[in-house]
Design a protein around this motif. Structure first.
Motif, short mmCIF file in Angstrom:
data_model
loop_
_atom_site.label_atom_id
_atom_site.label_comp_id
_atom_site.label_asym_id
_atom_site.label_seq_id
_atom_site.Cartn_x
_atom_site.Cartn_y
_atom_site.Cartn_z
N GLN A 20 0.83 -1.20 0.00
CA GLN A 20 0.00 0.00 0.00
C GLN A 20 0.87 1.25 0.00
N ALA A 21 1.98 1.20 0.76
CA ALA A 21 2.88 2.35 0.80
C ALA A 21 3.56 2.59 -0.53
N LEU A 22 3.76 1.51 -1.31
CA LEU A 22 4.44 1.63 -2.60
C LEU A 22 3.53 2.17 -3.69
N ILE A 23 2.23 1.92 -3.59
CA ILE A 23 1.35 2.33 -4.68
C ILE A 23 0.50 3.56 -4.34
N GLN A 24 0.53 3.97 -3.06
CA GLN A 24 -0.39 5.03 -2.64
C GLN A 24 0.23 5.84 -1.51
N ASP A 25 0.26 7.16 -1.67
CA ASP A 25 0.85 8.01 -0.65
C ASP A 25 -0.09 8.13 0.55
N ALA A 26 0.50 8.29 1.72
CA ALA A 26 -0.29 8.61 2.91
C ALA A 26 -0.75 10.06 2.82
N THR A 27 -1.88 10.36 3.45
CA THR A 27 -2.42 11.71 3.40
C THR A 27 -2.75 12.23 4.79
N ILE A 28 -2.65 13.52 4.95
CA ILE A 28 -3.09 14.22 6.16
C ILE A 28 -4.02 15.34 5.71
N LEU A 29 -5.27 15.28 6.16
CA LEU A 29 -6.28 16.25 5.74
C LEU A 29 -6.41 16.30 4.22
N GLY A 30 -6.27 15.11 3.60
CA GLY A 30 -6.45 15.02 2.16
C GLY A 30 -5.24 15.39 1.34
N LEU A 31 -4.12 15.74 1.99
CA LEU A 31 -2.92 16.14 1.26
C LEU A 31 -1.86 15.06 1.37
N GLY A 32 -1.23 14.72 0.23
CA GLY A 32 -0.15 13.75 0.24
C GLY A 32 1.05 14.27 1.01
N VAL A 33 1.73 13.37 1.73
CA VAL A 33 2.86 13.78 2.56
C VAL A 33 4.19 13.27 2.04
N GLY A 34 4.19 12.58 0.90
CA GLY A 34 5.44 12.17 0.29
C GLY A 34 6.06 10.89 0.82
N LEU A 35 5.35 10.16 1.69
CA LEU A 35 5.92 8.92 2.22
C LEU A 35 6.08 7.86 1.13
N ARG A 36 5.22 7.90 0.13
CA ARG A 36 5.32 6.91 -0.94
C ARG A 36 6.66 7.03 -1.66
N ASP A 37 7.09 8.25 -1.95
CA ASP A 37 8.37 8.44 -2.63
C ASP A 37 9.52 7.89 -1.80
N SER A 38 9.44 8.04 -0.48
CA SER A 38 10.48 7.50 0.40
C SER A 38 10.43 5.98 0.44
N ALA A 39 9.22 5.42 0.59
CA ALA A 39 9.08 3.96 0.64
C ALA A 39 9.62 3.31 -0.63
N PHE A 40 9.41 3.96 -1.75
CA PHE A 40 9.85 3.41 -3.03
C PHE A 40 11.35 3.16 -3.06
N THR A 41 12.12 3.97 -2.34
CA THR A 41 13.59 3.85 -2.36
C THR A 41 14.11 2.85 -1.34
N MET A 42 13.24 2.26 -0.53
CA MET A 42 13.67 1.37 0.56
C MET A 42 13.57 -0.09 0.13
N PRO A 43 14.68 -0.80 -0.02
CA PRO A 43 14.62 -2.22 -0.40
C PRO A 43 13.73 -3.06 0.51
N VAL A 44 13.69 -2.73 1.82
CA VAL A 44 12.90 -3.54 2.74
C VAL A 44 11.42 -3.48 2.41
N ALA A 45 10.94 -2.36 1.88
CA ALA A 45 9.53 -2.26 1.52
C ALA A 45 9.19 -3.28 0.43
N TRP A 46 10.07 -3.46 -0.53
CA TRP A 46 9.85 -4.44 -1.61
C TRP A 46 10.00 -5.86 -1.08
N GLN A 47 10.95 -6.07 -0.18
CA GLN A 47 11.21 -7.42 0.33
C GLN A 47 10.09 -7.90 1.25
N LEU A 48 9.29 -6.98 1.77
CA LEU A 48 8.17 -7.36 2.64
C LEU A 48 6.88 -7.62 1.86
N LEU A 49 6.94 -7.54 0.54
CA LEU A 49 5.78 -7.95 -0.25
C LEU A 49 5.55 -9.45 -0.05
#
Length: 203
Positions: A20-49
């Motif tokens: 979910q973090a890889l395909i969709q950004d987290a939001t606060i009050l409807g605004l994206g916070v950029g966590l998706r871009d960070s998760a994309f660069t983390m090998p562990v996020a892919w390895q936990l699929l």
């Protein structure tokens, strides 16, 4: 070397949360916070699929229902728009292909039993009494929640890791599986469970 190992709520068979973090950004009050871009660069996020099944596919819940997809194929991510919206706008495909190949290799290495691993007494602890995000989903507007998972994707677990994932090691004479009822970050606050862990380590 390792003499004994205790695994507390470990996502041994992956989790839908990194997907979910890889395909969709987290939001606060409807605004994206950029966590998706960070998760994309983390090998562990892919390895936990989650690992693929014997057919090489992984179930994903979409608008048309659940279907099995080639999660570790870059073309799947391109066709389904799962790389869209990342910043910067170009250059993500080679990195994603490398991460998918690396994650698939990890799952191949973890599949089945291994003599070195089976030689070590292990205690796998997982909870099975709390609603937990348990299915991959690519649904518009879906936000996975630790507190109240969408019933379409929920499964028994500790609120973060499902029991199936935490207790999903291949059977072995040196493996002990211990289902319990605890929150993901509070396993050792249970005195009875703590006693069993200490007894296992000192046995």
């Amino acid at each position: 070397g390792v003499e004994r190992a205790v695994l507390l709520g470990a996502p041994l068979r992956g989790s839908p949360l990194p997907f979910q973090a890889l395909i969709q950004d987290a939001t606060i009050l409807g605004l994206g916070v950029g966590l998706r871009d960070s998760a994309f660069t983390m090998p562990v996020a892919w390895q936990l699929l989650p690992p693929p099944g014997p057919d090489g596919l992984v179930p994903v819940l979409g608008e048309a229902g659940e279907e099995r997809v080639a999660l570790y194929a870059l073309e799947t991510w391109r066709e389904r728009g799962w790389l869209d919206g990342l910043l910067p706008a170009e250059g993500h495909a080679p990195f994603a292909a490398a991460m998918l190949a690396r994650a698939a290799g990890l799952h191949r290495a973890m599949a089945g039993s291994h003599p070195a691993e089976d030689a070590v007494p292990r205690l796998a602890v997982g909870a099975d009494c709390r609603p937990t995000p348990g299915r991959l989903a690519a649904l518009p507007g879906l936000r996975l929640s630790f507190r109240a998972p969408d019933p379409r994707v929920g499964a028994p677990g500790d609120g973060v890791v499902t029991a199936e994932s935490a207790l999903g090691l291949p059977p072995a004479p040196t493996l002990r599986v211990l289902p319990t009822c605890a929150r993901h970050n509070r396993y050792l606050e249970d005195p009875e469970l703590l006693e069993q862990v200490v007894r296992f380590l000192l046995d």
